[in-house]
Write an enzyme that holds these catalytic residues in place. Structure first.
Site, short mmCIF file in Angstrom:
data_model
loop_
_atom_site.label_atom_id
_atom_site.label_comp_id
_atom_site.label_asym_id
_atom_site.label_seq_id
_atom_site.Cartn_x
_atom_site.Cartn_y
_atom_site.Cartn_z
N ALA A 30 0.82 -1.21 0.00
CA ALA A 30 0.00 0.00 0.00
C ALA A 30 0.85 1.26 0.00
O ALA A 30 0.44 2.29 -0.52
CB ALA A 30 -0.93 0.00 1.21
N LYS A 50 13.77 -0.87 -2.19
CA LYS A 50 12.44 -0.74 -1.60
C LYS A 50 12.17 0.74 -1.36
O LYS A 50 12.89 1.39 -0.60
CB LYS A 50 12.35 -1.53 -0.29
CG LYS A 50 11.00 -1.46 0.40
CD LYS A 50 11.01 -2.31 1.67
CE LYS A 50 9.68 -2.30 2.38
NZ LYS A 50 9.67 -3.17 3.59
N ASP A 147 7.73 -11.95 11.92
CA ASP A 147 6.77 -11.99 10.81
C ASP A 147 7.17 -13.06 9.80
O ASP A 147 7.21 -12.83 8.59
CB ASP A 147 6.67 -10.62 10.14
CG ASP A 147 5.39 -10.48 9.30
OD1 ASP A 147 4.43 -11.22 9.57
OD2 ASP A 147 5.38 -9.65 8.39
#
Length: 580
Positions: A30, A50, A147
């Site tokens: 997003a 990134k 994660d």
């Protein structure tokens, strides 16, 4: 969720970058996107950059400047390890923060694993060994990942595992002293139960009593091993609302679930140790490393911990990818149930999970829905589609309807519904030769095998099993005939489709452009967000004009995306080009 701020992805990138961008988007969330780059005055090495849009991340993504700084700091602090994406540097301007990283030029590991099948014990053992090596290195430096899930497990060009995305990493040990973490984060299928079950009296995203982040990583690694072995997660969330998890708890790990029954006893003993409910009795890294199944010999694992047989491993993995056209893709089954209307209306706010359903209690919803995510959902508003295309084979290249084509090419591009399944043998020999080198075609064979033409010239893993997704197919139908069939298949699966997708004017425009993009946004079988595009393009292969359909995932679990792709392909059935 609120639409993305205008231009959040399209804002001009920094002009003073110390490298040269050489690709379109190869990954996106997003508020972040990833592109390839190389030195300004050289063509290699190729690295990944990134780009994080700060305003969007802070305002819409609920990401704080401190969290962003921590991601960069901890990633740099980790240094080099052969199974961890290496951080090469970072920088920022008023709009963007960028992180330069080693490129995982083998693509996503779990994009190359068959949903509901897995990869077998040797390959699962190989990648689990490398995952434990990466986690062991992180933990030795006092850093927990927090994660661990398929989206964050990538591959090198030689097929070695590369752990990525340190947006939720945390320091659990400093100066020899252990510290507990309080932030609720992770993905429900992979998160440890002590995080979900913790009490939150002050803030819904903070636990009153902390948890040992390194011990939670062990739990997540156990779930990943399970997925490697059988192609599915053991439960959708570690709460008593999950029937599979409840039985696991009630039977003390001796569940009768069919997925567990497929596992050999020596593996289940390791999994039960890693998936102990009590964090204090859960296996440590040393107990994992000395377990008999972990220490077993492996033909793919070299003495240096790297892939000892890249071509053989890639060939074996590619041969395991298979589309079964005899299955009923709309039948109820464990895994994605896209016909559940509730799953089509989910809260997809960035950094917020959507595992809860409408019948859950308020406390149970809080236990799941406040989970942070490093794979934020793509904004609801349409954003420019600027994804990198996979490389073409020979003269396999895009073609616009406005370009002149021969009479033969026009005939080859069907404008009438086809009467029988299109097979490769129906094409000229030159076209058959080109397509025999296309690895994605093997998955549509009744008995998948890897052509010798693909392996004989291979020099490394990604020569056989490419970095790009194999969620793609070819069809002789024109865009105007194929798109309505794709749309109908999505409707049958309960997947929302943008309005006017099949309007005559829209179809003619796409036919003229030679390219169409259908945005899909849904929940997967674990009630997690699954977003992307179905892209249809005109291409020419050996002088033959066909349509190429690519399923491009923007965010979500790669195995669930693979499962979604398979269901659509089976529904399309006789318009998909197959070997033979």
């Amino acid at each position: 969720m609120a639409p993305a701020p205008p231009g959040s992805q399209a804002a001009p990138l920094p002009s003073n970058l110390p490298f040269r961008l050489v690709s379109k988007t190869i990954g996106q969330g997003a508020y972040a996107s990833i592109r390839k780059a190389c030195p300004i005055n050289a063509s290699n090495p190729i690295i990944a950059i990134k780009f994080i849009n700060k305003a969007h991340a802070f305002q819409q993504g609920r990401l704080s400047p401190k969290q962003l700084m921590m991601e960069v700091t901890l990633h740099k602090y980790l240094g080099k390890h052969q199974n961890i994406i290496h951080c090469l540097g970072s920088g920022e301007d008023p709009i963007w923060t960028w992180i330069a990283m080693e490129l995982a030029d083998g693509g996503d590991l779990f994009d190359k694993i068959e949903a509901d099948e897995g990869v077998g014990t040797d390959i699962a053992h190989f990648y689990f060994t490398q995952l434990i090596s990466a986690i062991g290195f992180m933990h030795s430096k006092g850093v927990a990942h927090r994660d661990i899930k398929p989206e964050n497990v990538l591959l090198s060009g030689e097929g070695d595992l590369k752990l990525a995305d340190f947006g939720l990493a945390a320091l659990f040990k400093k100066d020899g002293k252990l510290r507990l973490c309080n932030t609720v984060c992770g993905s429900p299928p992979y998160i440890a139960p002590e995080i979900v079950a913790g009490r939150r009296s002050k803030r819904s995203d903070l636990l009153d009593q902390g948890y040992a982040a390194n011990v939670c990583d062990i739990w997540s690694c156990g779930v990943v091993l399970f997925v490697l072995l059988v192609g599915n997660t053991p439960w959708d969330e570690p709460t008593m609302r999950s029937e599979e998890f409840k039985e696991y708890v009630d039977t003390d790990g001796r569940t009768t679930d069919e997925l567990w029954q497929r596992l050999p006893p020596e593996i289940t003993s390791l999994l039960r140790g890693m998936l102990k409910l009590d964090p204090n009795s859960r296996f440590t890294l040393d107990e994992i490393r000395t377990h008999p199944w972990f220490t077993r010999p492996n033909p793919y694992l070299g003495s240096n911990g790297k892939n000892a047989n890249p071509i053989g491993l890639a060939t074996q993995m590619l041969s395991q990818l298979r589309i079964d056209f005899s299955q009923d893709p709309t039948a109820s089954q464990r895994g994605p149930n896209t016909q559940d209307a509730d799953m089509m209306d989910i809260d997809t706010s960035p950094r917020r999970s959507s595992a809860a359903n409408g019948n859950a209690t308020a406390d149970a919803i809080a236990n799941i829905t406040m989970l942070s995510s490093t794979q934020p959902e793509t904004p609801v508003a349409e954003t420019p589609f600027d994804w990198e295309r996979p490389p073409r084979l020979g003269n396999y290249d895009g073609i616009s309807a406005s370009q002149p084509t021969s009479h033969h090419q026009r005939q080859a591009y069907s404008t009438q519904p086809i009467q029988a399944t299109p097979y490769l043998s129906q094409f000229p020999h030159s076209t058959q030769g080109l397509l025999s080198q296309d690895p994605s075609l093997t998955q549509f064979s009744q008995t998948p095998s890897v052509p010798l033409t693909l392996t004989q010239a291979a020099r490394q893993f990604n020569d056989v099993l490419p970095s790009y997704s194999l969620a793609r197919f070819l069809s002789p139908l024109s865009l105007t005939l194929l798109i309505p069939l794709i749309t109908e298949s999505l409707h049958r699966l309960g997947v929302p489709v943008p309005q006017n997708t099949t309007a005559e004017e829209q179809l003619q425009q796409w036919e003229c452009d030679g390219e169409a993009s259908i945005r899909v946004k849904m929940a997967d079988g674990r009630r997690q967000g699954l977003n992307g595009h179905v892209v249809v393009e005109k291409v020419v292969i050996g002088g033959e004009r066909v349509s190429e359909v690519r399923f491009v995932k923007a965010s979500g679990d790669p195995l669930e995306w693979r499962r979604f792709f398979k269901r659509v392909v089976v529904l399309l059935g006789d318009v998909v080009l197959r070997p033979g």
